[in-house]
Structure formats: C-alpha cells, structure tokens
Design an enzyme around this catalytic site. Structure first.
Site, short mmCIF file in Angstrom:
data_model
loop_
_atom_site.label_atom_id
_atom_site.label_comp_id
_atom_site.label_asym_id
_atom_site.label_seq_id
_atom_site.Cartn_x
_atom_site.Cartn_y
_atom_site.Cartn_z
N SER A 330 -0.24 -43.82 13.71
CA SER A 330 -1.40 -43.26 14.41
C SER A 330 -1.62 -41.84 13.90
CB SER A 330 -1.16 -43.25 15.92
OG SER A 330 -2.12 -42.44 16.57
N LYS A 369 11.22 -31.03 17.66
CA LYS A 369 9.98 -30.37 18.04
C LYS A 369 9.90 -28.96 17.46
CE LYS A 369 7.80 -33.48 20.42
NZ LYS A 369 6.48 -33.98 19.97
N GLU A 372 8.59 -29.68 14.07
CA GLU A 372 7.20 -30.09 14.12
C GLU A 372 6.27 -28.89 14.28
OE1 GLU A 372 4.79 -33.56 16.45
OE2 GLU A 372 5.73 -32.05 17.73
N GLU A 377 0.50 -28.00 8.42
CA GLU A 377 -0.79 -28.57 8.79
C GLU A 377 -1.16 -28.30 10.24
OE1 GLU A 377 2.18 -32.09 9.17
OE2 GLU A 377 1.95 -30.25 8.00
#
Length: 586
Positions: A330, A369, A372, A377
């Site tokens: 996704s 996390k 991330e 981006e």
C-alpha cells in the site's frame, strides 16, 4: 501427556515429560538464576544454547553439575539447586563473566534493566577477584539501534531471534576463542546491512550490548526552546504498556493519565496517533477497493495481494529482500508519518505557525519508527514530517527523571481535533488489527449498508499466519494476517510459488504486533504480557461508541476542508509515499 514426578530441593514436583529442570523448577516456584536462556513458546522462540552456565544444578547420581536449561527431567530425579558446590560454581562463573565486562554501568543503555547487573546484585559481588585481558570494540550508532559489542556476553539471544524468528540473519557468532563475539558480518554498521531495525534483538538482549538510540535529551532541549512549538503523538500500543513501568498490570489503558503527564512534561499540544490511523484506513481501504474492483473488471496488471504499510521494519524488509513486490505494498504512509504530514501542513496553517518552528515528536513502541522518521522522502526542504521518535521505555524514564508519577496524574483528554479517533484505530497496535479495521470500512463501501457485526474474530489470535475468507455482496476476498518477518518470508515464498493466493495481507514485524514492539517495557520472554496488552487494546475498541474509521467526524472534516476525495492528487502528495529497491545497497 505423560507426567514426571521428581524432587527439587526436597519439594515434590510434577511436570510433563520433556520439560527441562529449569522450567519445572520455575513452574513450581523454585527460582534458578539464568542468563542466556529465554523461551517464548507462543511464537516459537527458544534460546537454550547453555552458554552462560549460571543455571547449573546438582542431580543425585551424576558426577558433575548440569545446566538446568537443557537437562530434561526424569522420573524420581532428585535435584539440588542450592548446594554449596552449586552456589560456588555459579558465583565463579558470574565473576569470570564480569571480569571481561565493562564497568561503566552508570552510563550504560541498559542500566537498571540489565540482567547481568541484577545477578551481580543478587550474588552480593563487591570486588573483582579475577583480572585479565578485556575485549574492546568500538560502539556503533545508527538512527534506531546502538550496538556496544564490548558488552556482549555471548548469550546468543539476539542471534536466535534475528535468525530463527525474524529470518534476517544479521547477527551471528564470529571469531574464535577469547575473541568470539556476536557481531554483524565484517563488523558493519547496522545501516550497512539488511537489518530492518525491528529491534527484536534489543528486546531480548540481557545486557547493554544492544539498546535503542536515545532521543530524550534532544526532546528536553526542544521543550526548553522558546522559539519552538513542540507537539506529541502517542501510538495505541503505548497506552496499554507504559503503566508497567509504574507497577501497573499489562493491558491497563493509561490514556487519560498519560495525556496529563505529557502536558506536565511541557508539550504544547498532546495528540493521538490514532487520528492518523483512521486516516490510514480511509486511504488504504480505498486502495484495496479500487484494486479489487479493477480485478473484477478483468483489468490486467492489478497488483494483488495488497500488503499493509504501517510497519517500517516490514517495509524495509521488502525493499531489501523482495523489491519486486514494492507495487504490492500500500502506498499509504504509516499513521506516524500521516500525522506528521497533517500536523505540519494543516495544523500549522490553523495555528499560524511556520513549518520550521514546529517540532513533531512521536511516542512509539518500536525502534524502527526512529528509522522511519529519518527517511528522506518524509521531509520537505529538509524539514521532516516527524522530527524524531522516542520509545515507551524512553518516555517512562523521562517521566521518572522529572518526578512525574503517572499513577498520580488526573485524567485528561487529547487535544482536538488531532486527538479524536475510533476503536478501529486502537486495534492498530495488535496483530490483525489493521486489516480488521480496513475490512470494517471496506465492507460498508462495497455493500452500501451498515455492518452489524464489527468483530472479525478469524483475524484475531497469535497463530503465525491466520487466513480468512470474507464475502461482500458476492465479492469474495481471501485475506491473511502474519506477524514476524520470518513467517512473512515463508508466506511470500508460498505466494511466489503459486501455493497461496490472497487479496490482502497484513504484516507486522514483531510478534503480537506493536504491543510486542522492541521499544515496549521488557517482557523477558513472558509472552502473556504481550497478550494482555493486545486484550487491553481490544477492550478500548469495545468501549468506543464509534468503531469504524469512516465514522470519525474530525477526519471527515479534514477531507472536506483540505483534501477532498481519498486517494486523489492532494492525498497522494501528503498521505502516500513510494518505496525503493535496496537489494544491492551494499
């Protein structure tokens, strides 16, 4: 099952055949100190290399002491766990281990949580009788995990977790003799390896050889900066675990007191990651709906199964190992990143704050996390959507430093509107929750009717892989839930070989989902703690009046005012992302 009767320290003990002396004793309430041994039967994890020898016991009729963690019980066996010989041997082994271990406990990342430290305290060791050469290795930092290999005691817990459960094989025993150590190949920094930063190695390491890279001092500096507005978002799994650090049972919802404590710490606004989780469902369910309908129309090139994208360790795992499946992921950002994007794009506009002056901090149950939040981006003009993340453990330590007793806090609610959420968002923190939340909304969108039973119990539980078939107005969907990267690898290989087919798959890197994340309070192999946390989230979902993400009025207002339709151009700019082929990154 055949039951075995034996005596341990004179006490009659009955346990199933095949049980080790250690487990039989612990079950009977007889404590045997141990260090390298750890077992989580529910997830197939077992580290019983018997390398530390702290757990040795005396067995009548045997000429030598035996490790209780690997010695099976036998009928009429007589075990002594506390003879002078046993106690002397354990102490000598512990002293030898300490002789080759750094003595910087005061600044160690596991200080207060170190199992070796606790053993030294329990044995009353006050001086070092043995001296000799000590191994020395440079400390290695990454954005998520810090490695202090000098402190490795060769228990091999991390190696077992990384290889057997997560299927990554980043850590392994290297060298020989005195120089043997658990390390990466060629002593590479974790960022230079195929590490996913899931941090499960951190979760099982008994000492300070592996721990999360700490961001608490950075947070303190930001909170003191009068030129910055500092806001915080709290992940669902945090609220049912942080209480453990203050003596509360696992699974107890501490949300109202946690909100107050965060305000007392100095945050300008306290928000809920669950708001963004509801947004995630709106976007992800839309993706799944569009792909399923395209498949039914006979369109070619439809990428199914659709994999969930909330877990950054899973995303990096795909990028490193199966980049050909990137289009099956996704494109919806994780709730952490969606919250960051919304807060810096829209909340700043509402409050007339410049993007550069807003610090967005996340409280997460996970070390991945941290990684991330640092991905390029997820930044605009060098300003990240989420500035940094701190773990549940880090937050608990910070509260204690500031004399903030979580249990003494008054109950307060999250700030509005980014603090409003539905029960569907709460279950994001347990395995199966993301897919269940998506199906609640997808079902209504495909059937144009109200769903009577919101509980997809077939997606719940802790089996490695759960499969369910769902029918909506004649449309049949085959879906799966998997937790653990090793299990995900097996499922992917079955899909690639044609043995399995699914329309949607939820993947979480950690066993149990985020409730079992590497940034949570240490459970030391007791998976019942993880289960209770998951039950706690489910209880919150049950208590909520609204349990479907599409019922969140604040989220719907966000779409009406700023975004428009889900999955449109504005949504893709802010709420979606893209992935990279990292297979040949080295």
């Amino acid at each position: 099952m055949k039951m075995i009767r034996l005596r341990i320290d004179g006490k009659l003990v009955v346990a199933p055949e095949g049980t080790t002396i250690l487990n039989a004793a612990l079950k009977a309430g007889i404590y045997i100190p141990h260090l390298c041994y750890m077992e989580m039967k529910e997830v197939g994890y077992k580290n019983d290399c018997a390398s530390c020898r702290i757990c040795v016991v005396q067995v009548k009729g045997m000429s030598r002491l035996v490790p209780s963690c690997t010695t099976p019980i036998k009928e009429k066996m007589e075990v002594i766990t506390n003879s002078p010989e046993v106690m002397h041997k354990r102490r000598v082994v512990l002293e030898l281990m300490l002789s080759d271990h750094p003595k910087d406990c005061l600044i160690c990342g596991k200080n207060g949580e170190c199992e070796l430290q606790k053993l030294a305290i329990s044995f009353g060791i006050r001086e070092m009788r043995f001296e000799g050469k000590e191994g020395r290795y440079d400390k290695q930092y990454s954005i998520a995990i810090t490695r202090d290999t000098t402190k490795c005691i060769m228990c091999r817990r991390c190696e077992t977790m990384c290889e057997n459960i997560q299927g990554c094989g980043i850590l392994t025993g290297v060298d020989r003799g005195f120089n043997v150590i658990v390390n990466t190949a060629f002593n590479r920094n974790l960022l230079e390896t195929d590490c996913t930063f899931c941090g499960q190695c951190v979760a099982v390491c008994p000492v300070g050889a592996l721990y999360e890279t700490d961001n608490t001092f950075r947070l303190v500096e930001d909170l003191m900066n009068p030129n910055k507005k500092v806001i915080v978002q709290v992940a669902p799994a945090v609220r049912v675990a942080i209480g453990e650090l203050f003596g509360v049972e696992p699974g107890i919802d501490m949300t109202p007191k946690l909100v107050t404590a965060l305000r007392k710490l100095g945050f300008d606004a306290v928000f809920d990651t669950n708001f963004a989780a509801d947004v995630t469902i709106i976007e992800e369910a839309t993706e799944l709906k569009e792909r399923v309908l395209s498949k039914l129309k006979g369109e070619k090139g439809v990428k199914l199964p659709l994999f969930t994208s909330c877990c950054p360790a899973w995303i990096r795992f795909v990028e490193l190992n199966y980049p050909e499946l990137r289009d099956n992921l996704s494109s919806t950002k994780s709730p952490q990143q969606i919250f960051g994007a919304i807060s810096k794009e829209f909340w700043t506009r509402e409050k007339e704050i410049e993007r550069k002056d807003l610090i967005c901090v996340s409280i997460m149950p996970c070390t991945a996390k941290k990684y991330e939040a640092s991905r390029e981006e997820f930044a605009i003009d060098g300003i990240p959507d989420v500035d940094y993340s701190i773990t549940t453990r880090e937050l608990g330590r910070l509260f204690k430093q500031y004399n903030i007793d979580l249990l003494e806090m008054q109950d307060e609610e999250f700030d509005s509107p980014l603090g409003e959420s539905t029960g569907a968002a709460d279950i994001f923190g347990r395995t199966g929750g993301v897919l269940e939340a998506a199906i609640r909304t997808l079902y209504e969108w495909l059937s144009d009717g109200k769903l009577e039973d919101l509980d997809y119990v077939n997606l719940r539980g802790f089996q490695e892989v759960r499969v369910a078939e769902i029918e909506v107005t004649g449309i049949k969907l085959r879906v799966a839930v998997v937790h653990g990267l090793g299990a995900a690898r097996k499922l992917i290989e079955d899909i690639k070989s044609g043995k399995e087919y699914f329309d949607a798959i939820e993947v979480m890197a950690c066993k149990g989902g985020c409730v079992g994340g590497s940034g949570q309070p240490y459970h030391h192999g007791n998976f019942e703690i993880v289960k209770k946390r998951a039950e706690g989230l489910q209880d919150i979902d049950y208590r909520k009046e609204l349990r479907e993400s599409n019922e969140n009025e604040s989220v719907m207002k966000l779409y009406d005012r700023y975004i428009g339709e889900a999955n449109n151009e504005v949504a893709h700019r802010l709420l979606h992302t893209h992935y990279f082929d990292r297979k040949n990154h080295k």
